[in-house]
Design an enzyme around this catalytic site. Sequence first.
Site, PDB file in Angstrom:
ATOM      1  N   LYS A 121       0.809  -1.221   0.000  1.00  0.00           N
ATOM      2  CA  LYS A 121       0.000   0.000   0.000  1.00  0.00           C
ATOM      3  C   LYS A 121       0.845   1.276   0.000  1.00  0.00           C
ATOM      4  O   LYS A 121       0.452   2.270  -0.617  1.00  0.00           O
ATOM      5  CB  LYS A 121      -0.998   0.008   1.158  1.00  0.00           C
ATOM      6  CG  LYS A 121      -0.459  -0.307   2.528  1.00  0.00           C
ATOM      7  CD  LYS A 121      -1.596  -0.410   3.544  1.00  0.00           C
ATOM      8  CE  LYS A 121      -1.096  -0.869   4.915  1.00  0.00           C
ATOM      9  NZ  LYS A 121      -0.743  -2.308   4.902  1.00  0.00           N
ATOM     10  N   THR A 122       1.985   1.278   0.680  1.00  0.00           N
ATOM     11  CA  THR A 122       2.817   2.479   0.665  1.00  0.00           C
ATOM     12  C   THR A 122       3.308   2.777  -0.749  1.00  0.00           C
ATOM     13  O   THR A 122       3.254   3.922  -1.216  1.00  0.00           O
ATOM     14  CB  THR A 122       4.016   2.316   1.611  1.00  0.00           C
ATOM     15  OG1 THR A 122       3.554   2.170   2.953  1.00  0.00           O
ATOM     16  CG2 THR A 122       4.940   3.526   1.541  1.00  0.00           C
ATOM     17  N   GLU A 165      -2.832   6.366   2.403  1.00  0.00           N
ATOM     18  CA  GLU A 165      -2.566   4.976   2.742  1.00  0.00           C
ATOM     19  C   GLU A 165      -3.503   4.582   3.874  1.00  0.00           C
ATOM     20  O   GLU A 165      -3.603   5.285   4.883  1.00  0.00           O
ATOM     21  CB  GLU A 165      -1.110   4.809   3.161  1.00  0.00           C
ATOM     22  CG  GLU A 165      -0.740   3.382   3.527  1.00  0.00           C
ATOM     23  CD  GLU A 165       0.746   3.219   3.795  1.00  0.00           C
ATOM     24  OE1 GLU A 165       1.103   2.243   4.468  1.00  0.00           O
ATOM     25  OE2 GLU A 165       1.543   4.064   3.340  1.00  0.00           O
TER      26      GLU A 165
END
Length: 466
Positions: A121-122, A165
């Site tokens: 996700k980052t 995020e």
Amino acid sequence: MASAVPAAMERPHFIGIGGAGMSGIARILARRGAEVAGSDARESETAASLRALGATVHIGHAAGNVAAATTAVVVSSAIRADNPELVRAAELGVPVVHRSDALAALMGGLRSIAVAGTHGKTTTTSMLAVALTELGLDPSYAIGGDLAGPGTNARHGEGEVFVAEADESDRSFQKYDPEVAVVLNVELDHHANYASMDEIYESFEAFAAKIRPGGALVVGEHEGARELARRVAAARDDLTIVRVGEGADSDARITAVQPRGMTSEVTVVLDGAEHAFTVSVPGRHYAHNAAAALAAGARAGVDPSALAKALTAYTGVGRRLQLKGEAAGVQVIDSYAHHPTEMTADLEAMRGAVGDSRLLVVFQPHLFSRTQELGAEMGQALALADASVVLDIYPAREDPLPGVTSALITDAARTAGADVTDAPDKAAVPGIVAGMARPGDFVLTMGAGDVTDLGPLVLARLADGA
């Protein structure tokens, strides 16, 4: 467009302001004009950069750090109930706000894209933030890592899009109501908070239930994400579901991933049109991240052809196969991978990038609970390296568990045929690694704790001739 400071956030105090999630929110609030204050356990570049924005940052936690005029004390799930600043907030009657609620308030009134998943996700959030910025859309963003270009994890923009995020570890991502949600994968992790896959699915379903009416859910090719898509489709008929992957059932189909050393050339077919672009990090999983960013941006109304070209501007994010430097012919790379799936993906990506060169890994396990449940799989992943050095467990927010040590990993690694060295003394690691490495090797520091600090020390020892 809403970008004002919420009343409760006019004079916030952040406990642990130097953390990846906390510092981003503090940075955006400071840019919006809030009187930001906070504390952290140690001095850091993040603390210095926040001070440069006008924030007051104390080093060390103490009751006196919380001013009487504070409008809210912001905490993460890592802050313990006996923290003196949290106790002081109760004495003063200052509201305590979880960081997810603070972030949700900042996203209010904007077109938000929330990126979730057990892994990736980052990177995906970063790719999307960089691409939208490159297109002149001036987005706001909050990311769990520092972008290589701007060198920051958050930004207040004047545009209408907010990219965030979304952290599933403590269920806090259920606070958001995005226009577009991305779920890259769904896998069992964070064992202190989730007892089973059923609980994981329930949490992600609750996240998807908050997507705004008529919005979109973008899911990766991981079976857990596809299962979530099936569940969400059965529950909501107002959402557009976009499946990303290499299979024929994918709506955003990856048709080619061509390695080019530490980069990849990627081709994606979306809505019948072909889009080709360069991804600045190696490995198929990063190509999938980029395709998910492309699909999410397109569903938010951005022209996919322009977005694909803009994705080429992404040059990396801190700790995601980040080159730290080279000395004595040895390159040192840093990886945040700490779950076996992430470890395997990054090691396979590096194997493909380095060719016949040796790959040496310095791994620091993260959390006792994760090591207890997944230590054997971590050890098996390390068998992909030519040699590994394994540190003691980084506890983060957890207390030790009886019988849970790094031996769970090293024993499994040796059983899998790996060359592993135990390193309970972290200070000795730079010398150990410098003694192992030879010209042409790659050293990968890996883990979510402070193993990242060792990269520069290894480089210094190599430069000094070990």
